[in-house]
Design an enzyme around this catalytic site. Structure first.
Site, PDB file in Angstrom:
ATOM      1  N   CYS A   5       0.811  -1.223   0.000  1.00  0.00           N
ATOM      2  CA  CYS A   5       0.000   0.000   0.000  1.00  0.00           C
ATOM      3  C   CYS A   5       0.843   1.271   0.000  1.00  0.00           C
ATOM      4  O   CYS A   5       0.328   2.346  -0.300  1.00  0.00           O
ATOM      5  CB  CYS A   5      -0.939   0.011   1.199  1.00  0.00           C
ATOM      6  SG  CYS A   5      -1.906  -1.481   1.347  1.00  0.00           S
ATOM      7  N   HIS A  52      -3.838   6.959   3.450  1.00  0.00           N
ATOM      8  CA  HIS A  52      -4.197   5.695   2.792  1.00  0.00           C
ATOM      9  C   HIS A  52      -5.587   5.281   3.270  1.00  0.00           C
ATOM     10  O   HIS A  52      -5.874   5.282   4.465  1.00  0.00           O
ATOM     11  CB  HIS A  52      -3.147   4.633   3.156  1.00  0.00           C
ATOM     12  CG  HIS A  52      -3.513   3.254   2.726  1.00  0.00           C
ATOM     13  ND1 HIS A  52      -4.082   2.978   1.499  1.00  0.00           N
ATOM     14  CD2 HIS A  52      -3.395   2.052   3.367  1.00  0.00           C
ATOM     15  CE1 HIS A  52      -4.298   1.675   1.410  1.00  0.00           C
ATOM     16  NE2 HIS A  52      -3.903   1.097   2.521  1.00  0.00           N
ATOM     17  N   ASN A 109     -10.401  -0.447   0.331  1.00  0.00           N
ATOM     18  CA  ASN A 109      -8.942  -0.314   0.364  1.00  0.00           C
ATOM     19  C   ASN A 109      -8.378  -0.818  -0.967  1.00  0.00           C
ATOM     20  O   ASN A 109      -8.412  -2.018  -1.237  1.00  0.00           O
ATOM     21  CB  ASN A 109      -8.395  -1.121   1.542  1.00  0.00           C
ATOM     22  CG  ASN A 109      -6.878  -1.089   1.636  1.00  0.00           C
ATOM     23  OD1 ASN A 109      -6.197  -0.596   0.752  1.00  0.00           O
ATOM     24  ND2 ASN A 109      -6.352  -1.612   2.734  1.00  0.00           N
TER      25      ASN A 109
HETATM   26  O1  UT7 Z   1      -3.700  -1.554   3.613  1.00  0.00           O
HETATM   27  C1  UT7 Z   1      -3.363  -2.127   4.838  1.00  0.00           C
HETATM   28  C2  UT7 Z   1      -4.246  -3.305   5.065  1.00  0.00           C
HETATM   29  N1  UT7 Z   1      -4.841  -3.560   6.294  1.00  0.00           N
HETATM   30  C3  UT7 Z   1      -5.478  -2.746   7.159  1.00  0.00           C
HETATM   31  O2  UT7 Z   1      -5.447  -1.567   7.142  1.00  0.00           O
HETATM   32  C4  UT7 Z   1      -6.278  -3.455   8.198  1.00  0.00           C
HETATM   33  C5  UT7 Z   1      -6.072  -2.914   9.579  1.00  0.00           C
HETATM   34  N2  UT7 Z   1      -6.994  -3.548  10.482  1.00  0.00           N
HETATM   35  C6  UT7 Z   1      -8.310  -3.262  10.521  1.00  0.00           C
HETATM   36  O3  UT7 Z   1      -8.783  -2.420   9.778  1.00  0.00           O
HETATM   37  C7  UT7 Z   1      -9.153  -3.966  11.567  1.00  0.00           C
HETATM   38  O4  UT7 Z   1      -8.317  -4.826  12.316  1.00  0.00           O
HETATM   39  C8  UT7 Z   1     -10.318  -4.778  10.972  1.00  0.00           C
HETATM   40  C9  UT7 Z   1     -11.396  -3.824  10.429  1.00  0.00           C
HETATM   41  C10 UT7 Z   1      -9.834  -5.675   9.865  1.00  0.00           C
HETATM   42  C11 UT7 Z   1     -10.966  -5.601  12.079  1.00  0.00           C
HETATM   43  O5  UT7 Z   1     -11.297  -4.806  13.177  1.00  0.00           O
HETATM   44  P1  UT7 Z   1     -10.870  -5.263  14.655  1.00  0.00           P
HETATM   45  O6  UT7 Z   1     -11.329  -4.207  15.566  1.00  0.00           O
HETATM   46  O7  UT7 Z   1      -9.403  -5.549  14.651  1.00  0.00           O
HETATM   47  O8  UT7 Z   1     -11.760  -6.548  14.859  1.00  0.00           O
HETATM   48  P2  UT7 Z   1     -11.328  -8.084  15.073  1.00  0.00           P
HETATM   49  O9  UT7 Z   1     -10.559  -8.602  13.901  1.00  0.00           O
HETATM   50  O10 UT7 Z   1     -10.714  -8.245  16.397  1.00  0.00           O
HETATM   51  O11 UT7 Z   1     -12.743  -8.757  15.045  1.00  0.00           O
HETATM   52  C12 UT7 Z   1     -13.781  -8.415  15.978  1.00  0.00           C
HETATM   53  C13 UT7 Z   1     -14.948  -9.356  15.761  1.00  0.00           C
HETATM   54  C14 UT7 Z   1     -14.551 -10.814  15.737  1.00  0.00           C
HETATM   55  O12 UT7 Z   1     -15.586 -11.563  16.371  1.00  0.00           O
HETATM   56  P3  UT7 Z   1     -15.418 -12.094  17.878  1.00  0.00           P
HETATM   57  O13 UT7 Z   1     -14.213 -12.981  17.839  1.00  0.00           O
HETATM   58  O14 UT7 Z   1     -15.234 -10.867  18.706  1.00  0.00           O
HETATM   59  O15 UT7 Z   1     -16.692 -12.828  18.093  1.00  0.00           O
HETATM   60  C15 UT7 Z   1     -14.504 -11.168  14.281  1.00  0.00           C
HETATM   61  O16 UT7 Z   1     -14.731 -12.523  14.038  1.00  0.00           O
HETATM   62  O17 UT7 Z   1     -15.541  -9.099  14.471  1.00  0.00           O
HETATM   63  C16 UT7 Z   1     -15.628 -10.333  13.744  1.00  0.00           C
HETATM   64  N3  UT7 Z   1     -15.516 -10.055  12.319  1.00  0.00           N
HETATM   65  C17 UT7 Z   1     -16.568  -9.822  11.518  1.00  0.00           C
HETATM   66  N4  UT7 Z   1     -17.887  -9.758  11.757  1.00  0.00           N
HETATM   67  C18 UT7 Z   1     -18.696  -9.487  10.730  1.00  0.00           C
HETATM   68  C19 UT7 Z   1     -14.389  -9.984  11.567  1.00  0.00           C
HETATM   69  N5  UT7 Z   1     -14.703  -9.691  10.290  1.00  0.00           N
HETATM   70  C20 UT7 Z   1     -16.038  -9.597  10.249  1.00  0.00           C
HETATM   71  C21 UT7 Z   1     -16.947  -9.312   9.190  1.00  0.00           C
HETATM   72  N6  UT7 Z   1     -18.266  -9.254   9.489  1.00  0.00           N
HETATM   73  N7  UT7 Z   1     -16.553  -9.055   7.927  1.00  0.00           N
END
Ligand code: UT7
Length: 310
Positions: free
Chosen positions: A112, A235, A265
């Site tokens: 990115c 970004h 993204n």
């Molecule tokens: O260009 C660079 C690329 N990457 C990034 O910029 C990504 C950076 N990270 C992020 O943007 C965030 O980490 C995410 C948006 C990807 C995720 O947010 P988070 O606050 O880190 O959430 P998490 O991964 O800890 O997930 C929280 C909950 C989980 O459920 P439980 O275990 O709490 O029951 C996940 O399973 O949200 C769940 N979850 C979803 N639920 C519905 C994860 N993805 C999804 C989804 N829909 N698509």
């Protein structure tokens, strides 16, 4: 003499994939995606549209906007982690398609942050007098490496391209300062093993830390302060990460670029696509001080402070 962006272009594929469409394909919800990322829809390239096609279209527009001929370009740099194939490079493919017969060509792999690396490299060649014009493109077809079974990543990404011609600009304008960086120890948090694999939490923490700091660093390197900044283009990965950078600079909401809701993204394409829309909408004007800041796989990061205008 400063190098600056003398022409810009953009291409996004026509097909729109909405959060509602994703709800039908996997266990997710529009509510979760909007709240956690700010994304509402993204563009997905079909089989007939590869990275070179998107890169060519964005590049052709940037060259037209710059008012130069393709033969005048000395170097083509394409930032991408999703080339049509490992080689020939996307840059060599579009060199032929554009008729840029005097240009050298190579691709840059910095995920990115690739467009930032491209602009900084182009700046060196222009300011040293080696080339009059360098074409820089950020393009990704992330949909082809997305694991559509993994809701943690499938909802985040989109396809597209943005381009710029770098050349000499008038006194006081152009790229005032930059910062590039890498921390390969974090490579395990975001990588491709056939499909894209990510530890979202770790990337999130890194991004929040790095985006704000890099933005501050380039402002200081330019001999400016936060108060001098007219517009921030972070970004477009996640609205929460973008917000943290904005708050670090004490900027009001309207002074930050936001296209993540409509394109998701798009990795190396996200900053040039946003810049294109911001200029088109009159949010970035001549003599504005703008800060561009990106982060991504590698891990890598990059930031630019630019005084806009030719
Ligand atoms: O260009 C660079 C690329 N990457 C990034 O910029 C990504 C950076 N990270 C992020 O943007 C965030 O980490 C995410 C948006 C990807 C995720 O947010 P988070 O606050 O880190 O959430 P998490 O991964 O800890 O997930 C929280 C909950 C989980 O459920 P439980 O275990 O709490 O029951 C996940 O399973 O949200 C769940 N979850 C979803 N639920 C519905 C994860 N993805 C999804 C989804 N829909 N698509």
């Amino acid at each position: 003499m400063n190098a600056g962006l003398i022409g810009i272009g953009k291409y996004v594929p026509p097909h729109i994939l909405t959060n509602a469409d994703l709800e039908k394909r996997m266990d997710t919800s529009d509510e979760w995606i909007r709240t956690m990322t700010g994304i509402q829809e993204r563009r997905i390239a079909d089989d007939s549209i590869d990275s070179s096609h998107m890169a060519y279209n964005a590049a052709a527009d940037a060259i037209k906007d710059a008012g130069i001929k393709p033969e005048e370009i000395g170097l083509i740099l394409v930032a991408t982690v999703t080339p049509d194939q490992p080689f020939p490079s996307v840059s060599a493919m579009i060199q032929d398609q554009l008729g840029a017969k005097n240009a050298a060509a190579m691709d840059i792999s910095a995920a990115c942050s690739g467009y930032m690396y491209g602009i900084v490299t182009a700046k060196q060649f222009v300011e040293s007098g080696t080339y009059d014009y360098v074409l820089v493109v950020g393009v990704e077809k992330l949909s082809k490496i997305t694991d559509w079974e993994d809701r943690n990543t499938a909802v985040l990404f989109g396809d597209g391209a943005g381009a710029a011609v770098i050349g000499k600009v008038s006194e006081g304008r152009g790229v005032l300062s930059f910062e590039l960086g890498a921390d390969g120890s974090g490579g395990k948090y975001l990588y491709q093993d056939e499909k894209l694999i990510m530890n979202g939490r770790e990337v999130f923490k890194f991004a929040v830390r790095q985006m704000g700091q890099s933005a501050i660093n380039v402002i200081e390197k330019a001999g400016l302060t936060k108060e001098d900044v007219d517009f921030l283009i972070p970004h477009q990965a996640n609205i929460r990460i973008m917000e943290s950078a904005r708050q670090r600079l004490d900027l009001p909401v309207e002074k930050m670029s936001k296209t993540v809701h409509k394109y998701g993204n798009t990795s190396s394409a996200s900053i040039p696509i946003s810049l294109f829309d911001d200029v088109a909408e009159g949010k970035v004007k001549d003599d504005d001080v703008i800060v561009l800041v990106g982060f991504g796989g590698g891990l890598t990061w990059g930031a630019l402070c630019i005084k806009w205008g030719r």
